[in-house]
Design an enzyme around this catalytic site. Structure first.
Site, PDB file in Angstrom:
ATOM      1  N   CYS A 106       0.684  -1.093   0.006  1.00  0.00           N
ATOM      2  CA  CYS A 106       0.163  -0.117   0.158  1.00  0.00           C
ATOM      3  C   CYS A 106       0.931   1.146  -0.024  1.00  0.00           C
ATOM      4  O   CYS A 106       2.024   1.163  -0.309  1.00  0.00           O
ATOM      5  CB  CYS A 106      -0.911   0.078   1.311  1.00  0.00           C
ATOM      6  SG  CYS A 106      -0.155   0.143   2.960  1.00  0.00           S
ATOM      7  N   ASN A 110       2.456   1.511   4.201  1.00  0.00           N
ATOM      8  CA  ASN A 110       2.615   0.371   4.977  1.00  0.00           C
ATOM      9  C   ASN A 110       2.354   0.482   6.604  1.00  0.00           C
ATOM     10  O   ASN A 110       3.097  -0.397   7.263  1.00  0.00           O
ATOM     11  CB  ASN A 110       4.145  -0.134   4.955  1.00  0.00           C
ATOM     12  CG  ASN A 110       4.246  -1.669   5.163  1.00  0.00           C
ATOM     13  OD1 ASN A 110       5.624  -2.108   5.432  1.00  0.00           O
ATOM     14  ND2 ASN A 110       3.498  -2.559   5.239  1.00  0.00           N
ATOM     15  N   CYS A 154      -1.502   0.749   7.271  1.00  0.00           N
ATOM     16  CA  CYS A 154      -2.701   0.388   7.482  1.00  0.00           C
ATOM     17  C   CYS A 154      -3.115  -0.558   6.668  1.00  0.00           C
ATOM     18  O   CYS A 154      -3.314  -1.856   7.342  1.00  0.00           O
ATOM     19  CB  CYS A 154      -3.455   1.739   7.160  1.00  0.00           C
ATOM     20  SG  CYS A 154      -3.502   3.181   7.868  1.00  0.00           S
ATOM     21  N   ARG A 155      -3.295  -0.752   5.344  1.00  0.00           N
ATOM     22  CA  ARG A 155      -3.897  -1.694   4.553  1.00  0.00           C
ATOM     23  C   ARG A 155      -2.987  -2.941   4.587  1.00  0.00           C
ATOM     24  O   ARG A 155      -3.372  -4.007   4.633  1.00  0.00           O
ATOM     25  CB  ARG A 155      -4.599  -1.111   2.995  1.00  0.00           C
ATOM     26  CG  ARG A 155      -5.546  -0.261   3.077  1.00  0.00           C
ATOM     27  CD  ARG A 155      -5.693   0.616   2.078  1.00  0.00           C
ATOM     28  NE  ARG A 155      -4.365   1.491   1.881  1.00  0.00           N
ATOM     29  CZ  ARG A 155      -4.478   2.099   0.679  1.00  0.00           C
ATOM     30  NH1 ARG A 155      -5.447   2.094  -0.228  1.00  0.00           N
ATOM     31  NH2 ARG A 155      -3.482   3.054   0.822  1.00  0.00           N
ATOM     32  N   SER A 156      -1.664  -2.800   3.872  1.00  0.00           N
ATOM     33  CA  SER A 156      -0.914  -3.915   3.686  1.00  0.00           C
ATOM     34  C   SER A 156      -0.455  -4.673   4.939  1.00  0.00           C
ATOM     35  O   SER A 156      -0.414  -5.958   4.915  1.00  0.00           O
ATOM     36  CB  SER A 156       0.295  -3.263   2.852  1.00  0.00           C
ATOM     37  OG  SER A 156       1.062  -2.473   3.362  1.00  0.00           O
ATOM     38  N   ASP A 167      -8.422   3.672   1.139  1.00  0.00           N
ATOM     39  CA  ASP A 167      -7.471   4.051   2.114  1.00  0.00           C
ATOM     40  C   ASP A 167      -8.217   4.371   3.553  1.00  0.00           C
ATOM     41  O   ASP A 167      -8.987   5.313   3.486  1.00  0.00           O
ATOM     42  CB  ASP A 167      -6.674   5.080   1.817  1.00  0.00           C
ATOM     43  CG  ASP A 167      -5.200   5.406   2.655  1.00  0.00           C
ATOM     44  OD1 ASP A 167      -5.200   4.766   3.849  1.00  0.00           O
ATOM     45  OD2 ASP A 167      -4.342   6.104   2.243  1.00  0.00           O
TER      46      ASP A 167
HETATM   47  P1  4NP Z   1      -1.658   2.916   4.023  1.00  0.00           P
HETATM   48  O1  4NP Z   1      -2.389   4.106   4.560  1.00  0.00           O
HETATM   49  O2  4NP Z   1      -1.301   3.228   2.682  1.00  0.00           O
HETATM   50  O3  4NP Z   1      -3.019   1.805   3.910  1.00  0.00           O
HETATM   51  O4  4NP Z   1      -0.765   2.458   5.032  1.00  0.00           O
HETATM   52  C1  4NP Z   1      -1.681   5.440   4.782  1.00  0.00           C
HETATM   53  C2  4NP Z   1      -0.858   5.789   5.624  1.00  0.00           C
HETATM   54  C3  4NP Z   1      -0.117   6.744   5.825  1.00  0.00           C
HETATM   55  C4  4NP Z   1      -0.396   7.891   4.960  1.00  0.00           C
HETATM   56  C5  4NP Z   1      -1.632   7.601   3.892  1.00  0.00           C
HETATM   57  C6  4NP Z   1      -1.929   6.388   3.699  1.00  0.00           C
HETATM   58  N1  4NP Z   1       0.050   9.213   5.086  1.00  0.00           N
HETATM   59  O5  4NP Z   1      -0.147  10.192   4.362  1.00  0.00           O
HETATM   60  O6  4NP Z   1       0.596   9.273   6.052  1.00  0.00           O
END
Ligand code: 4NP
Length: 152
Positions: free
Chosen positions: A7, A10, A12-14, A123
């Site tokens: 993702c 790294n 939340c989703r992955s 997300d």
């Molecule tokens: P992820 O979510 O891609 O599912 O881990 C996010 C985590 C952090 C951010 C954006 C999306 N950020 O902008 O910091």
């Protein structure tokens, strides 16, 4: 088989996708390995977002010990299947590829889902939709296992 979940951050989703697939790998007694990475390195070295940890915990999955890392070019050779959570990350991964073999490993995780015609895991970082994301991930990982169960 070695699977890499990818993702943006790294955190939340992955990490949730890694945790879900790890659980299925144990349940199905598969000789698979799963890891996760982010396309950006903003959260390098951090544990997953506390909301992702809580959502996974409700499903008896512990992702609290995972550590965020950015994807590296060597991952494109080390892993057999590289699964992106959305099209932005898919396109980024494709842009990293240097040959057709690497390119052939890259897909959207949601292509394996049965219960949804959506191809993206939205997300949850900004809108708190962690349970929704986890539900989609569960559906897709079930399909993934079914598709490759006979694969070592
Ligand atoms: P992820 O979510 O891609 O599912 O881990 C996010 C985590 C952090 C951010 C954006 C999306 N950020 O902008 O910091």
């Amino acid at each position: 088989m070695k699977v890499l979940m990818v993702c943006l951050g790294n955190i939340c989703r992955s990490p949730m996708a890694q945790g879900v697939l790890e659980k299925y790998i144990v349940q199905h007694q598969l000789n698979w390995l799963v890891d996760s990475a982010g396309t950006n390195g903003y959260h390098d070295g951090e544990h997953p977002d506390s909301r992702a940890i809580q959502a996974a915990k409700k499903m008896n999955i512990d992702i609290s010990q995972q550590i965020s890392r950015q994807i590296q070019t060597s991952d494109l050779d080390q892993f057999d299947l590289i699964l992106a959570m959305d099209t932005n990350n898919l396109n980024y991964l494709k842009s990293m590829c240097r040959n057709a073999h690497q390119l052939s490993k890259i897909q959207l995780l949601m292509e394996f889902a049965s219960g949804s015609n959506k191809l993206t895991v939205p997300d949850p970082y900004y809108d708190n939709s962690f349970d929704h994301a986890l539900g989609l991930i569960h559906d897709a990982c079930t399909g993934l296992i079914r598709h490759y169960e006979k694969t070592n």
